[in-house]
Design a protein around this motif. Structure first.
Motif, PDB file in Angstrom:
ATOM      1  N   PHE A  70      -5.930  14.400  90.466  1.00 16.02           N
ATOM      2  CA  PHE A  70      -4.738  13.800  91.057  1.00 16.02           C
ATOM      3  C   PHE A  70      -3.619  13.658  90.032  1.00 16.02           C
ATOM      4  CE2 PHE A  70      -7.869  12.018  94.164  1.00 16.02           C
ATOM      5  CZ  PHE A  70      -7.353  12.659  95.273  1.00 16.02           C
ATOM      6  N   ALA A  71      -3.974  13.308  88.808  1.00 14.70           N
ATOM      7  CA  ALA A  71      -2.956  13.138  87.766  1.00 14.70           C
ATOM      8  C   ALA A  71      -2.264  14.456  87.464  1.00 14.70           C
ATOM      9  CB  ALA A  71      -3.596  12.566  86.498  1.00 14.70           C
ATOM     10  N   THR A  72      -3.023  15.551  87.447  1.00 19.90           N
ATOM     11  CA  THR A  72      -2.437  16.868  87.190  1.00 19.90           C
ATOM     12  C   THR A  72      -1.440  17.243  88.284  1.00 19.90           C
ATOM     13  OG1 THR A  72      -4.422  17.606  86.021  1.00 19.90           O
ATOM     14  CG2 THR A  72      -2.955  19.316  86.871  1.00 19.90           C
ATOM     15  N   ILE A  73      -1.834  17.045  89.535  1.00 15.23           N
ATOM     16  CA  ILE A  73      -0.947  17.352  90.653  1.00 15.23           C
ATOM     17  C   ILE A  73       0.325  16.514  90.575  1.00 15.23           C
ATOM     18  CG2 ILE A  73      -0.673  17.083  93.155  1.00 15.23           C
ATOM     19  CD1 ILE A  73      -3.525  18.006  93.460  1.00 15.23           C
ATOM     20  N   ALA A  74       0.167  15.215  90.309  1.00 16.38           N
ATOM     21  CA  ALA A  74       1.322  14.320  90.245  1.00 16.38           C
ATOM     22  C   ALA A  74       2.293  14.746  89.147  1.00 16.38           C
ATOM     23  CB  ALA A  74       0.856  12.883  90.006  1.00 16.38           C
ATOM     24  N   ALA A  75       1.754  15.214  88.012  1.00 18.12           N
ATOM     25  CA  ALA A  75       2.620  15.624  86.904  1.00 18.12           C
ATOM     26  C   ALA A  75       3.468  16.836  87.277  1.00 18.12           C
ATOM     27  CB  ALA A  75       1.768  15.927  85.668  1.00 18.12           C
ATOM     28  N   VAL A  76       2.873  17.813  87.951  1.00 16.70           N
ATOM     29  CA  VAL A  76       3.622  19.024  88.298  1.00 16.70           C
ATOM     30  C   VAL A  76       4.617  18.740  89.426  1.00 16.70           C
ATOM     31  CG1 VAL A  76       3.444  21.439  89.001  1.00 16.70           C
ATOM     32  CG2 VAL A  76       1.680  20.443  87.552  1.00 16.70           C
ATOM     33  N   VAL A  77       4.225  17.923  90.397  1.00 14.88           N
ATOM     34  CA  VAL A  77       5.182  17.520  91.439  1.00 14.88           C
ATOM     35  C   VAL A  77       6.339  16.755  90.803  1.00 14.88           C
ATOM     36  CG1 VAL A  77       5.520  16.051  93.463  1.00 14.88           C
ATOM     37  CG2 VAL A  77       3.495  17.493  93.305  1.00 14.88           C
ATOM     38  N   GLY A  78       6.028  15.903  89.817  1.00 16.37           N
ATOM     39  CA  GLY A  78       7.074  15.175  89.108  1.00 16.37           C
ATOM     40  C   GLY A  78       8.047  16.116  88.409  1.00 16.37           C
ATOM     41  N   LEU A  79       7.526  17.212  87.877  1.00 16.12           N
ATOM     42  CA  LEU A  79       8.399  18.221  87.267  1.00 16.12           C
ATOM     43  C   LEU A  79       9.336  18.806  88.312  1.00 16.12           C
ATOM     44  CD1 LEU A  79       9.244  20.053  84.920  1.00 16.12           C
ATOM     45  CD2 LEU A  79       7.338  21.576  85.537  1.00 16.12           C
ATOM     46  N   GLY A  80       8.824  19.060  89.518  1.00 14.45           N
ATOM     47  CA  GLY A  80       9.674  19.567  90.589  1.00 14.45           C
ATOM     48  C   GLY A  80      10.764  18.578  90.959  1.00 14.45           C
ATOM     49  N   ILE A  81      10.409  17.300  91.009  1.00 12.49           N
ATOM     50  CA  ILE A  81      11.414  16.270  91.290  1.00 12.49           C
ATOM     51  C   ILE A  81      12.503  16.290  90.212  1.00 12.49           C
ATOM     52  CG2 ILE A  81      11.793  13.776  91.442  1.00 12.49           C
ATOM     53  CD1 ILE A  81       8.995  13.552  92.680  1.00 12.49           C
ATOM     54  N   LEU A  82      12.084  16.441  88.955  1.00 13.87           N
ATOM     55  CA  LEU A  82      13.032  16.449  87.848  1.00 13.87           C
ATOM     56  C   LEU A  82      13.982  17.633  87.926  1.00 13.87           C
ATOM     57  CD1 LEU A  82      14.070  15.361  85.148  1.00 13.87           C
ATOM     58  CD2 LEU A  82      12.269  16.718  84.019  1.00 13.87           C
ATOM     59  N   VAL A  83      13.445  18.840  88.152  1.00  7.98           N
ATOM     60  CA  VAL A  83      14.320  20.018  88.186  1.00  7.98           C
ATOM     61  C   VAL A  83      15.242  19.983  89.403  1.00  7.98           C
ATOM     62  CG1 VAL A  83      12.706  21.441  86.867  1.00  7.98           C
ATOM     63  CG2 VAL A  83      12.627  21.490  89.365  1.00  7.98           C
ATOM     64  N   GLY A  84      14.789  19.318  90.485  1.00 11.24           N
ATOM     65  CA  GLY A  84      15.672  19.133  91.626  1.00 11.24           C
ATOM     66  C   GLY A  84      16.753  18.116  91.323  1.00 11.24           C
ATOM     67  N   HIS A  85      16.390  17.078  90.584  1.00 12.92           N
ATOM     68  CA  HIS A  85      17.348  16.021  90.255  1.00 12.92           C
ATOM     69  C   HIS A  85      18.471  16.532  89.353  1.00 12.92           C
ATOM     70  CE1 HIS A  85      18.825  11.978  89.491  1.00 12.92           C
ATOM     71  NE2 HIS A  85      18.791  12.238  88.193  1.00 12.92           N
ATOM     72  N   LEU A 106      -7.130  21.054  93.984  1.00 15.44           N
ATOM     73  CA  LEU A 106      -7.751  19.749  93.800  1.00 15.44           C
ATOM     74  C   LEU A 106      -9.247  19.786  94.095  1.00 15.44           C
ATOM     75  CD1 LEU A 106      -7.396  16.820  93.069  1.00 15.44           C
ATOM     76  CD2 LEU A 106      -6.813  16.337  95.448  1.00 15.44           C
ATOM     77  N   GLY A 107      -9.635  20.506  95.149  1.00 22.76           N
ATOM     78  CA  GLY A 107     -11.043  20.562  95.518  1.00 22.76           C
ATOM     79  C   GLY A 107     -11.922  21.196  94.460  1.00 22.76           C
ATOM     80  N   ILE A 108     -11.427  22.245  93.817  1.00 22.23           N
ATOM     81  CA  ILE A 108     -12.233  22.915  92.788  1.00 22.23           C
ATOM     82  C   ILE A 108     -12.508  21.993  91.601  1.00 22.23           C
ATOM     83  CG2 ILE A 108     -12.227  24.789  91.095  1.00 22.23           C
ATOM     84  CD1 ILE A 108     -10.914  26.545  93.229  1.00 22.23           C
ATOM     85  N   PRO A 109     -11.477  21.341  91.008  1.00 22.95           N
ATOM     86  CA  PRO A 109     -11.791  20.420  89.914  1.00 22.95           C
ATOM     87  C   PRO A 109     -12.624  19.222  90.340  1.00 22.95           C
ATOM     88  CG  PRO A 109      -9.451  20.357  90.444  1.00 22.95           C
ATOM     89  CD  PRO A 109     -10.022  21.531  91.150  1.00 22.95           C
ATOM     90  N   VAL A 110     -12.414  18.716  91.557  1.00 23.09           N
ATOM     91  CA  VAL A 110     -13.231  17.600  92.039  1.00 23.09           C
ATOM     92  C   VAL A 110     -14.689  18.027  92.165  1.00 23.09           C
ATOM     93  CG1 VAL A 110     -13.716  16.185  94.078  1.00 23.09           C
ATOM     94  CG2 VAL A 110     -11.392  16.324  93.190  1.00 23.09           C
ATOM     95  N   ALA A 111     -14.921  19.219  92.749  1.00 28.49           N
ATOM     96  CA  ALA A 111     -16.290  19.703  92.890  1.00 28.49           C
ATOM     97  C   ALA A 111     -16.933  19.944  91.531  1.00 28.49           C
ATOM     98  CB  ALA A 111     -16.302  20.989  93.722  1.00 28.49           C
ATOM     99  N   ALA A 112     -16.167  20.470  90.600  1.00 26.54           N
ATOM    100  CA  ALA A 112     -16.722  20.807  89.288  1.00 26.54           C
ATOM    101  C   ALA A 112     -16.993  19.576  88.440  1.00 26.54           C
ATOM    102  CB  ALA A 112     -15.772  21.754  88.550  1.00 26.54           C
ATOM    103  N   TYR A 113     -16.045  18.636  88.401  1.00 26.78           N
ATOM    104  CA  TYR A 113     -16.141  17.520  87.469  1.00 26.78           C
ATOM    105  C   TYR A 113     -16.695  16.244  88.093  1.00 26.78           C
ATOM    106  CZ  TYR A 113     -13.269  20.626  84.666  1.00 26.78           C
ATOM    107  OH  TYR A 113     -12.802  21.709  83.980  1.00 26.78           O
TER     108      TYR A 113
END
Length: 306
Positions: A8-23, A108-115
Motif C-alpha cells: 500500500f505504501a508503494t502505491i500511495a507514493a506513486v499516486v502521490g507523484l502523480g498528484i505532484l506532477v498534476g499540481h 498489489l496482489g502479487i506483493p501481498v501474496a509473496a510477502y
C-alpha cells in the motif's frame, strides 16, 4: 502484515507523484488521458504477455478459483440487479461492476501474496480469472455500448480478439500452456515496455485526483458507498463463506482467499473507464476509497483468520 502495508505504501507514493506532477502542471488533463491510453494500448499488453507466459495455467483450476468466482459473482449480480432496476446504461453498469469486483491483483496482489502469504502463486487464480474471463467480457460489453448501431453477433463474439489487453492475455497464456520461452531479443523489450504499465496507471490516476473534483464530490455518494461496500465487504465475505462452508477450506488457504478478495479496486479499472468514457469519476473514487480502506480491512482479516 509488513508485506501488505509495504504494498500500500508503494502505491500511495506513486499516486502521490502523480498528484505532484498534476499540481505543478507538468501533466495536464490531455496528458493524463494520453498516459492512460498509452498504458491501455501499449504497456499493459506487453506486461500481460511477459507475466502470464511465466505462470502456471493449472493454478486456475484450484479451490481458490471457485471461492474467488463466488466472491466476484456475488458483487456483480448485485450491481446488475440495481442497474436493471434503475435503468443504468450498459457502459456505466459494466464499470460499476468492475469497481465492485475487479481486485488489484497485479501490482498489489502479487506483493501481498509473496510477502504476506508467503507464496506469489496464490494470486494466480485471481489474475487468470480476471484476465481471461472478467476483463474480456467487460471490454466486449463496453465495445458494444460504444458502438453507434447494433452489432451483429459475429462482431460481438470477435471483438475481444481485437482488444490489446485480451490479445496480450491470450498470447501470454498460449506461451505458458505450450511451455515456450520467448527469445531474449523479444522478451527483454516487452518486459521493459511492460514495466511502464503500473507506474503509468498510478501516475495518471494521481493526476486525475489533482485535476478533477475531489473524491466524493464528482459522483453520487450513495453510488460510491454502494460499490465500495460491495468490493470491501460483500466480495471477501462471499469468498470466505464459499471457501469455509462449500469447499471445506481452512487455515492459511481460507485466509489467503479472503485476504485477496478484500484487495481494493484495481487501477486499470480507471484506465478502462477513461478509454471508454464511462463512469470515470466513479472508477476514480472507488479506487481511492477502497485503497484507503484496504489496509484496515487486511488488519481485521489477519486478526480474525491468520
Amino acid at each position: 502484515m509488513g508485506g501488505v502495508l509495504g504494498g500500500f505504501a508503494t502505491i500511495a507514493a506513486v499516486v502521490g507523484l502523480g498528484i505532484l506532477v498534476g499540481h505543478v502542471k507538468l501533466v495536464d488533463a490531455k496528458g493524463q488521458r494520453t498516459l492512460s491510453l498509452l498504458a491501455f494500448y501499449v504497456a499493459s499488453p506487453a506486461l500481460l504477455v511477459t507475466v502470464l507466459a511465466d505462470s502456471d495455467p493449472a493454478e486456475v483450476f484450484s479451490t481458490h478459483l471457485v471461492a474467488t468466482v463466488v466472491g466476484v459473482g456475488a458483487a456483480v449480480l448485485v450491481v446488475a440487479a440495481v442497474a436493471v432496476r434503475r435503468g443504468w446504461d450498459l457502459g456505466s453498469s459494466v464499470v460499476a461492476s468492475l469497481c465492485s469486483a475487479y481486485v488489484n491483483a497485479g501490482n498489489l496482489g502479487i506483493p501481498v501474496a509473496a510477502y504476506a502469504l508467503g507464496d506469489a502463486a496464490l494470486v494466480a487464480p485471481t489474475l487468470l480469472l480476471q484476465l481471461l474471463v472478467l476483463q474480456p467480457l467487460a471490454l466486449t460489453l463496453l465495445d458494444v455500448d460504444r458502438s453507434p448501431g447494433r452489432l451483429p453477433i459475429a462482431k460481438v463474439l470477435t471483438r475481444p480478439l481485437t482488444n490489446p489487453l485480451t490479445i496480450g492475455t491470450g498470447a501470454g497464456v498460449l506461451l505458458a500452456v505450450a511451455d515456450v520461452r520467448l527469445p531474449q531479443p523479444i522478451h527483454d523489450p516487452l518486459a521493459l515496455v511492460g514495466g511502464m504499465a503500473v507506474p503509468a496507471m498510478l501516475i495518471a490516476y494521481g493526476v486525475a485526483l489533482r485535476l478533477g473534483p475531489l473524491p466524493g464530490r464528482g459522483v453520487r455518494p450513495r453510488a460510491l458507498v454502494a460499490v465500495v461496500g460491495l468490493k470491501m465487504l460483500l466480495q471477501p465475505l462471499a469468498a470466505y463463506t464459499a471457501g469455509r462452508f462449500l469447499l471445506d477450506m481452512d487455515g492459511h488457504d481460507l485466509f489467503a482467499v479472503t485476504l485477496l478478495s478484500a484487495l481494493p479496486t484495481a487501477q486499470n479499472v480507471f484506465v478502462v473507464a477513461t478509454r471508454y468514457d464511462r463512469a470515470v469519476l466513479l472508477a476514480r473514487d472507488a479506487i481511492f476509497v477502497s485503497t484507503v480502506l484496504a489496509a484496515p480491512a487486511a488488519v481485521v482479516i489477519a486478526a480474525l483468520l491468520s
